[in-house]
Design a protein around this motif. Structure first.
Motif, mmCIF file in Angstrom:
data_model
loop_
_atom_site.group_PDB
_atom_site.id
_atom_site.type_symbol
_atom_site.label_atom_id
_atom_site.label_comp_id
_atom_site.label_asym_id
_atom_site.label_seq_id
_atom_site.Cartn_x
_atom_site.Cartn_y
_atom_site.Cartn_z
ATOM 1 N N THR A 21 -6.789 8.764 9.809
ATOM 2 C CA THR A 21 -7.668 7.619 10.038
ATOM 3 C C THR A 21 -7.777 7.309 11.523
ATOM 4 O OG1 THR A 21 -7.083 6.704 7.876
ATOM 5 C CG2 THR A 21 -8.055 5.187 9.472
ATOM 6 N N GLU B 256 -7.136 -4.066 12.015
ATOM 7 C CA GLU B 256 -7.597 -5.257 11.282
ATOM 8 C C GLU B 256 -8.989 -5.102 10.697
ATOM 9 O OE1 GLU B 256 -4.991 -8.658 13.610
ATOM 10 O OE2 GLU B 256 -7.037 -8.282 14.274
ATOM 11 N N SER B 257 -9.811 -4.226 11.261
ATOM 12 C CA SER B 257 -11.184 -4.091 10.779
ATOM 13 C C SER B 257 -11.431 -2.844 9.932
ATOM 14 C CB SER B 257 -12.163 -4.111 11.956
ATOM 15 O OG SER B 257 -11.940 -2.978 12.781
ATOM 16 N N SER B 258 -10.517 -1.901 9.928
ATOM 17 C CA SER B 258 -10.711 -0.643 9.202
ATOM 18 C C SER B 258 -10.561 -0.830 7.699
ATOM 19 C CB SER B 258 -9.701 0.403 9.685
ATOM 20 O OG SER B 258 -9.805 1.565 8.902
ATOM 21 N N GLU B 259 -11.488 -0.260 6.952
ATOM 22 C CA GLU B 259 -11.440 -0.317 5.498
ATOM 23 C C GLU B 259 -10.223 0.456 4.961
ATOM 24 O OE1 GLU B 259 -13.257 -1.974 3.198
ATOM 25 O OE2 GLU B 259 -14.151 -2.974 4.908
ATOM 26 N N ALA B 260 -9.744 1.427 5.706
ATOM 27 C CA ALA B 260 -8.606 2.243 5.259
ATOM 28 C C ALA B 260 -7.323 1.422 5.159
ATOM 29 C CB ALA B 260 -8.401 3.401 6.222
ATOM 30 N N LYS C 132 0.845 -1.193 0.000
ATOM 31 C CA LYS C 132 0.000 0.000 0.000
ATOM 32 C C LYS C 132 0.883 1.246 0.000
ATOM 33 C CE LYS C 132 -4.120 -0.297 2.121
ATOM 34 N NZ LYS C 132 -4.791 -0.257 0.897
ATOM 35 N N LYS D 46 -7.277 -2.006 4.403
ATOM 36 C CA LYS D 46 -7.495 -3.258 3.657
ATOM 37 C C LYS D 46 -7.057 -3.126 2.231
ATOM 38 C CE LYS D 46 -10.898 -5.130 6.633
ATOM 39 N NZ LYS D 46 -12.083 -5.749 6.896
#
Length: 111
Positions: free
Chosen positions: A20, A105-109, A9, A111
């Motif tokens: 974020t 682990e859960s943030s769309e930023a 990324k 992924k």
């Protein structure tokens, strides 16, 4: 420090990551940049409890390193020793560090 590998990324900058984290934790904790070695920014609950975050860009992957710290230099000087560090880790550091891990682990930023 624990590490979460995100894949490649290159567009994830310190500034983007900071924003974020501010949007997620800013109402609850103080989020600010730091010049502490090995950290880009800190999520601070108190002088005793916080999490340092470092964005590491490798050739083919991006990593987020994070770890519990005492944000206050004064507290770090006072808190030297194994027993105080263990008490902090098991009373407040671990909970906050786990909270940051779940967010990453859960943030769309990320992924």
């Amino acid at each position: 420090m624990p590490v979460i590998k995100l894949g490649h990324k290159p567009d994830l900058t310190i500034e983007k990551a900071l924003k974020t984290f501010e949007s997620a934790f800013g109402s609850k904790y103080e989020v600010y940049t730091t010049k502490t070695i090995g950290s880009d920014f800190v999520i601070k609950k108190s002088g005793w409890t916080g999490v340092a975050v470092k964005i590491v860009q490798k050739e083919k992957e991006t990593r987020i390193r994070y770890g519990a710290i005492s944000p206050s230099v004064f507290v770090r000087m006072l808190g030297l020793g194994l027993i105080p560090l263990l008490i902090l880790y098991y009373t407040s550091w671990k909970k906050m560090q786990d909270e940051v891990k779940v967010f990453i682990e859960s943030s769309e930023a990320f992924k």
